[in-house]
Design a protein around this motif. Structure first.
Motif, short mmCIF file in Angstrom:
data_model
loop_
_atom_site.label_atom_id
_atom_site.label_comp_id
_atom_site.label_asym_id
_atom_site.label_seq_id
_atom_site.Cartn_x
_atom_site.Cartn_y
_atom_site.Cartn_z
N UNK A 63 0.82 -1.21 0.00
CA UNK A 63 0.00 0.00 0.00
C UNK A 63 0.86 1.26 0.00
N UNK A 64 1.90 1.28 0.83
CA UNK A 64 2.74 2.47 0.93
C UNK A 64 3.45 2.78 -0.38
N UNK A 65 3.75 1.76 -1.16
CA UNK A 65 4.42 1.95 -2.45
C UNK A 65 3.45 2.39 -3.55
N UNK A 66 2.16 2.26 -3.31
CA UNK A 66 1.15 2.61 -4.31
C UNK A 66 0.98 4.13 -4.34
N UNK A 67 1.08 4.77 -5.51
CA UNK A 67 0.94 6.23 -5.58
C UNK A 67 -0.43 6.73 -5.14
#
Length: 157
Positions: A63-67
């Protein structure tokens, strides 16, 4: 761990083995610019806390890597929702696992931004300990979600 902002970060966890063996599990991930930790307080066996131990961070990192992710709070929410959804799908194939559960408390320390974010579900809690002179000062970082809390009862109703 190494020094950070002039001090040393120490992570502690405490578990009370009400059941022998303890049903609690934990996760610690140390990255170059972050620390992620979580304690999964198992109930009714270890399948759910063991599943959380392996999958919460994976879902959090995804999730954190998703823009589209608006930050750490969203990443925690996504990680708990997806872990729960996927665990229930797996537990449906092993019905005895449906009787196991877990409370959760997670922390994300951003070493670059020098911030700490915490999340919790159930009666697990995060407490920050600060040493000021010769005193240990504790700072609650989360609030229990239990039926004993009138605000929580109202939210659920």
């Amino acid at each position: 761990m190494g020094n950070w902002a002039g001090g040393t970060i120490k992570l502690y966890k405490a578990t009370y083995p009400a059941n022998d063996p303890s049903e609690d599990r934990s996760t610690l991930v140390i990255g170059e610019d972050f620390v992620f930790c979580g304690v999964w307080d198992g109930h009714g066996g270890t399948p759910c806390s063991e599943y959380a131990q392996t999958h919460v961070f994976e879902n959090f990192a995804e999730a954190l890597a998703d823009p589209r992710c608006a930050g750490v709070g969203d990443a925690f929410a996504y990680s708990y929702i997806m872990t729960d959804k996927n665990y229930l799908a797996q537990a449906g194939r092993e019905p005895k696992e449906l009787f196991a559960g877990t409370c959760a408390v997670g922390a994300y320390v951003d070493l670059t931004g020098k911030s700490v974010s915490v999340s919790n579900l159930g009666d697990s809690r995060a407490v920050l300990g600060l040493i000021k002179g010769s005193d240990l000062v504790t700072v609650p970082m989360s609030q229990d979600h239990t039926a004993a809390d009138e605000t929580e009862r109202g939210r659920v109703q």
